[in-house]
Scaffold this motif. Structure first.
Motif, PDB file in Angstrom:
ATOM      1  N   PRO A  36      -8.107   3.980   2.713  1.00 15.88           N
ATOM      2  CA  PRO A  36      -8.617   4.045   4.083  1.00 15.88           C
ATOM      3  C   PRO A  36      -9.380   5.342   4.312  1.00 15.88           C
ATOM      4  CG  PRO A  36      -6.311   3.361   4.060  1.00 15.88           C
ATOM      5  CD  PRO A  36      -6.645   3.801   2.663  1.00 15.88           C
ATOM      6  N   ALA A 190      -0.980   4.989   0.853  1.00 17.80           N
ATOM      7  CA  ALA A 190      -1.988   4.166   1.512  1.00 17.80           C
ATOM      8  C   ALA A 190      -1.649   2.682   1.527  1.00 17.80           C
ATOM      9  CB  ALA A 190      -3.338   4.369   0.826  1.00 17.80           C
ATOM     10  N   HIS A 191      -0.802   2.222   0.590  1.00 19.68           N
ATOM     11  CA  HIS A 191      -0.552   0.787   0.443  1.00 19.68           C
ATOM     12  C   HIS A 191       0.946   0.502   0.273  1.00 19.68           C
ATOM     13  CE1 HIS A 191      -4.876   0.101  -0.001  1.00 19.68           C
ATOM     14  NE2 HIS A 191      -4.893   1.094  -0.874  1.00 19.68           N
TER      15      HIS A 191
END
Length: 247
Positions: A36, A190-191
């Motif tokens: 992102p 991030a994930h």
């Protein structure tokens, strides 16, 4: 080094470089668009102090002794070549060595952060290896975290009286592994919407481990061999860089 030895060394690097560029463009660096925007900016900002310190360290090293310039260029070329060679992973990703341990031991981790960001920029533009938006994240893992880990391990080993070649091996190998631990951390941050952060971190580590552990061992051995060759053919340059103390 005499002219013949210099030409042989340059030819060897050129050959490896040509093989690296001829390979496919699938890569282990975090690819374009995979993080992102906020994470891309944050990792980039986090790298800035290290890059500033690295530029000062590099300038001071060259100001003190211009004789280290060929070694500095060689360290940068080694990072570019070795980190461009991608090895397919059984988990569907790709892995590669980093090459940053060599430069960290010769010039300190700060200078390697500058070499690393230059290498990563060229790889993103010329080889589709990594990305521009993820340049900050890739720089932090490969050109900041890994070199600092390698340098710290080497210094600890030296203070503990460990044999120098074993110290070099451990520094290069664990610096490589730490790079991928940080990459797994970046991806997990991030994930991890469908799983806990710890679970995501372990999952990404599991993706890298099957190929990265043997590659780290190979990188450690290769770094030892290169430094052994430099001790034979370029001892004055190693003294100028401070790796070998004056007799």
């Amino acid at each position: 080094m005499n002219r013949r030895k210099k030409l042989s060394t340059a030819g060897g690097f050129a050959l490896v470089l040509s093989l690296a560029i001829a390979g496919n463009a699938s890569a282990m660096h975090i690819m374009e668009g995979y993080l992102p925007g906020g994470f891309c900016v944050a990792w980039g900002v986090l790298c800035l102090p290290f890059l500033g310190a690295g530029l000062r360290a590099m300038r001071n090293a060259l100001k003190e002794n211009r004789r280290v310039l060929p070694l500095l260029a060689m360290a940068g070329a080694f990072i570019f070549v070795i980190s461009s060679l991608k090895i397919p992973s059984v988990t569907g990703s790709c892995s590669h060595m980093t090459g940053t341990g060599l430069g960290a031991l010769l010039f300190g981790p700060g200078a390697v952060s500058v070499l690393g960001v230059i290498v990563l920029l060229f790889q993103a533009l010329l080889l589709a290896h990594g990305g521009l938006t993820t340049l900050g994240a890739n720089t932090f893992s490969m050109a900041v975290a890994g070199p600092f880990a390698a340098y710290g391990i080497y210094r600890l080993c030296q203070k503990g009286g460990v044999n120098r070649r074993l110290s070099v091996f451990l520094a290069a190998a664990f610096g490589d592994l730490f790079t991928y631990c940080v990459t797994a951390l970046q991806l997990a941050l991030a994930h991890h919407t469908d799983v806990s952060f710890g679970g995501a971190f372990l999952k990404f580590l599991a993706v890298f481990a099957p190929t990265q552990i043997p590659l780290a061992v190979i990188e450690g051995i290769l770094t030892v061999l290169i430094l052994a060759a430099l001790e034979t053919y370029a001892k004055p340059e190693l003294r100028a860089a401070g790796f070998i103390k004056e007799d």
